[in-house]
Design a protein around this motif. Structure first.
Motif, PDB file in Angstrom:
ATOM      1  N   ASN A   1       0.852  -1.191   0.000  1.00 47.35           N
ATOM      2  CA  ASN A   1       0.000   0.000   0.000  1.00 47.35           C
ATOM      3  C   ASN A   1       0.887   1.240   0.000  1.00 47.35           C
ATOM      4  N   VAL A   2       0.715   2.072  -1.006  1.00 47.96           N
ATOM      5  CA  VAL A   2       1.490   3.309  -1.136  1.00 47.96           C
ATOM      6  C   VAL A   2       0.561   4.476  -0.819  1.00 47.96           C
ATOM      7  N   VAL A   3       0.927   5.247   0.221  1.00 51.21           N
ATOM      8  CA  VAL A   3       0.085   6.345   0.702  1.00 51.21           C
ATOM      9  C   VAL A   3       0.868   7.647   0.636  1.00 51.21           C
ATOM     10  N   ASP A   4       0.239   8.694   0.108  1.00 53.94           N
ATOM     11  CA  ASP A   4       0.863  10.022   0.077  1.00 53.94           C
ATOM     12  C   ASP A   4       0.717  10.700   1.436  1.00 53.94           C
ATOM     13  N   ASP A   5       1.828  11.161   1.965  1.00 50.25           N
ATOM     14  CA  ASP A   5       1.827  11.892   3.227  1.00 50.25           C
ATOM     15  C   ASP A   5       1.565  13.368   2.923  1.00 50.25           C
ATOM     16  N   GLN A   6       0.426  13.868   3.356  1.00 50.36           N
ATOM     17  CA  GLN A   6       0.041  15.250   3.047  1.00 50.36           C
ATOM     18  C   GLN A   6       0.953  16.263   3.724  1.00 50.36           C
ATOM     19  N   ASN A   7       1.557  15.900   4.854  1.00 53.47           N
ATOM     20  CA  ASN A   7       2.389  16.848   5.599  1.00 53.47           C
ATOM     21  C   ASN A   7       3.789  16.983   5.001  1.00 53.47           C
TER      22      ASN A   7
END
Length: 581
Positions: free
Chosen positions: A481-487
């Motif tokens: 699972n590849v998730v974009d870190d908004q911070n």
């Protein structure tokens, strides 16, 4: 490894016709096959000449008088007088014994072994009266019927048999087809499976024989031109959806590409063959010197612009420009084919473009779905390249440090792609930041140490953003699972689930085109397995929000039996898998 599945390809639901047709070898089909095989027949003599000459140059040819025993035309000089001078020693022995019998018996006439007068064969056909004695004396004759329907003793109707067979071959719109490139006991074939997701049923529908070891598969729905006499046979056309079909392209150890129709069962010859205008240039050995010592490294074959001269390692069909097929080969080239061109027309029937983007075998190639003219290629020269097929000189690339095993464009962004390597790493790149020169640094956006060994397969889920699957020679299939870190703006990669599906070393893992969390996997044990990842609680938790954002509903799965894994049921299977290894 004599038994394995080297490649797998899904066919989306509704692409196959409901009632596949039987292969018919009529006059039109014979004419088409003759046109496709014409080159091979014409070049047979030339191939023998070149092979014989090459063998002599390599020190393996006959010398002296032995060389005269074999000619290029296939005639043996010493066999010319064989039939004329042949003597039956048994007949001579029989004559000698006969002469001795005359001496001993005196007036007794010599027996002639060729005399069959005692059997009265001359009147054999005239004896039409049969004896009334014997066990069949009460049978006066036999009654013949024009067809089975008139015979009262035959209750099985031909129409009933056809209907039963038609029902067995029927493919429903809710069924998926899965094509595997299988080699078992040194016999290579395409096995076409039917997968019914609602019933979790997987079975072999039919198979197609291949001439050599298959290396890659690519499904396409564009009907290729087959010969100059007829563009597309009626059996290969989809009447319900004109201009579309159900085909599989196959790359093998041979330099040509075969395209088979999946809507025709028991086919003996492919629909179309791309390449091989001169088969001899691909198969004749090349001498590596005149000395007695032989170098182990083989000399590269001469590159041809119109066709491959070595094994086809990768294929990619352009889903936007549907008549285009890209291929990559061990001859270090990438070629572009137009499926509307007649492969038997002679000049102008080969590849329309050839790209020399690499210095070693090109392992993988793929079109960009968002940018239909852009190609992505990976090679054993440890580089990856991406370029516009209209202007390949303006391409960019990256040096990787290990051989490329597989690659995929990210369908969720036009500029991102993944590369899996032989050293077990998976890299993600942004094509916009890559340099035009391989001497310049080209760092990846992120790197994942995915497997203990080569990552032989990778695929990006077309339904769930950031969901990828990898398969390796460590026999594991892993979902990430590849998730974009908004911070921070970075991407976090986490392992969702992994499993040994019992297929041996994994050579192919492909997501289903219809079900968001269903994949097919196969490998060194010549076994196909379907894994419904949604049966895993961790997967449902990780991808539940993404599925809802995409408007997809994840069904609750029963995990009591199999854990979401579906395979082909066999009567010979034991309850345990202790002996699989």
């Amino acid at each position: 490894m004599s038994n394995l599945i080297s490649a797998v390809a899904w066919v989306k639901r509704g692409a196959a016709i409901q009632h596949p047709q039987k292969y018919v070898l009529d006059d039109n089909e014979l004419q088409r096959v003759s046109a496709l095989a014409r080159i091979e027949l014409e070049d047979a003599r030339v191939e023998m000449e070149r092979a014989h000459k090459a063998a002599q140059e390599m020190g393996k040819g006959a010398e002296g008088d032995e060389a005269d025993d074999i000619t290029v035309n296939g005639e043996d000089v010493e066999e010319e007088d064989g039939d004329a001078n042949w003597v039956d020693e048994d007949d001579d022995a029989g004559d000698a014994n006969g002469d001795a019998m005359d001496v001993d018996s005196g007036p007794t006439p010599k027996s002639n072994p060729d005399d069959l007068a005692e059997y009265n064969l001359g009147d054999y056909d005239e004896d039409t009266k049969s004896s009334t004695l014997g066990p069949f004396s009460n049978i006066k004759g036999l009654t013949y019927y024009k067809d089975n329907s008139e015979d009262p003793f035959i209750t099985l109707n031909d129409e009933d048999t056809d209907d039963d067979e038609r029902e067995e071959l029927e493919i429903y719109p809710t069924d998926n087809l899965i094509v595997t490139a299988k080699t078992e006991d040194e016999i290579s074939q395409l096995e076409v499976y039917v997968y019914d997701e609602s019933q979790e049923n997987l079975y072999v529908h039919h198979d197609l024989m291949l001439p050599n070891f298959p290396l890659c598969l690519e499904w396409l729905d564009f009907p290729p031109v087959t010969s100059s006499s007829a563009s597309t046979p009626p059996a290969l056309k989809n009447s319900s959806n004109p201009g579309f079909g159900n085909f599989i392209a196959v790359g093998t150890l041979d330099p040509e590409i075969e395209i088979w129709s999946l809507d025709v069962v028991e086919a003996m010859y492919p629909t179309s063959i791309l390449g091989r205008p001169d088969e001899t240039k691909a198969h004749v050995p090349i001498p590596l010197g005149t000395g007695k010592k032989k170098r182990k490294k083989q000399k590269h074959r001469t590159i041809e612009k119109g066709y491959h001269v070595d094994a086809v390692l990768g294929l990619s069909w352009n889903k936007t420009q549907r008549n285009l097929l890209a291929s990559c080969s061990a001859d270090r080239t990438v070629k572009l084919w137009d499926l509307t061109r007649d492969p038997t027309s002679g000049e102008g029937s080969g590849a329309i473009r050839s790209f020399d983007a690499h210095k070693d075998k090109v392992q993988a190639v793929q079109w960009n779905e968002k940018e239909p003219s852009v190609l992505l290629t990976g090679s054993f020269d440890r580089t990856v390249r991406t370029f516009d097929s209209r202007a390949p000189e303006g391409g960019v690339g990256a040096a990787l440090g290990s051989d490329v095993e597989a690659l995929r464009w990210d369908p969720w962004e036009s500029y991102g792609f993944y590369v899996s390597l032989e050293n077990g790493l998976v890299l993600n790149f942004d094509a916009r930041t890559l340099p035009s020169s391989l001497d310049q640094p080209s760092p990846a956006r992120f790197t994942v140490s995915a497997h203990d060994g080569a990552v032989s397969s990778i695929d990006v889920n077309p339904h769930i953003k950031g969901c990828i699957v990898t398969g390796g020679t460590d026999k594991m299939v892993k979902v990430w699972n590849v998730v974009d870190d908004q911070n921070t703006g970075r991407r976090n990669v986490s392992l969702v689930t992994s499993r040994d599906l019992g297929v041996g070393k994994v050579f192919s893992t492909i997501w289903s085109p219809d079900d968001p969390l269903t994949l097919a996997s196969a490998g060194s044990k010549a076994k196909l397995q379907i894994w419904d990842v949604g049966a895993n609680f961790g997967a449902r938790k990780a991808f539940g929000d993404k599925l809802r954002d995409a408007g997809r509903i994840l069904k609750e799965k029963d995990t009591k039996e199999g854990g979401g894994v579906v395979g082909v049921q066999s009567d010979e299977e034991e309850s345990g898998d202790e002996d699989d290894d």
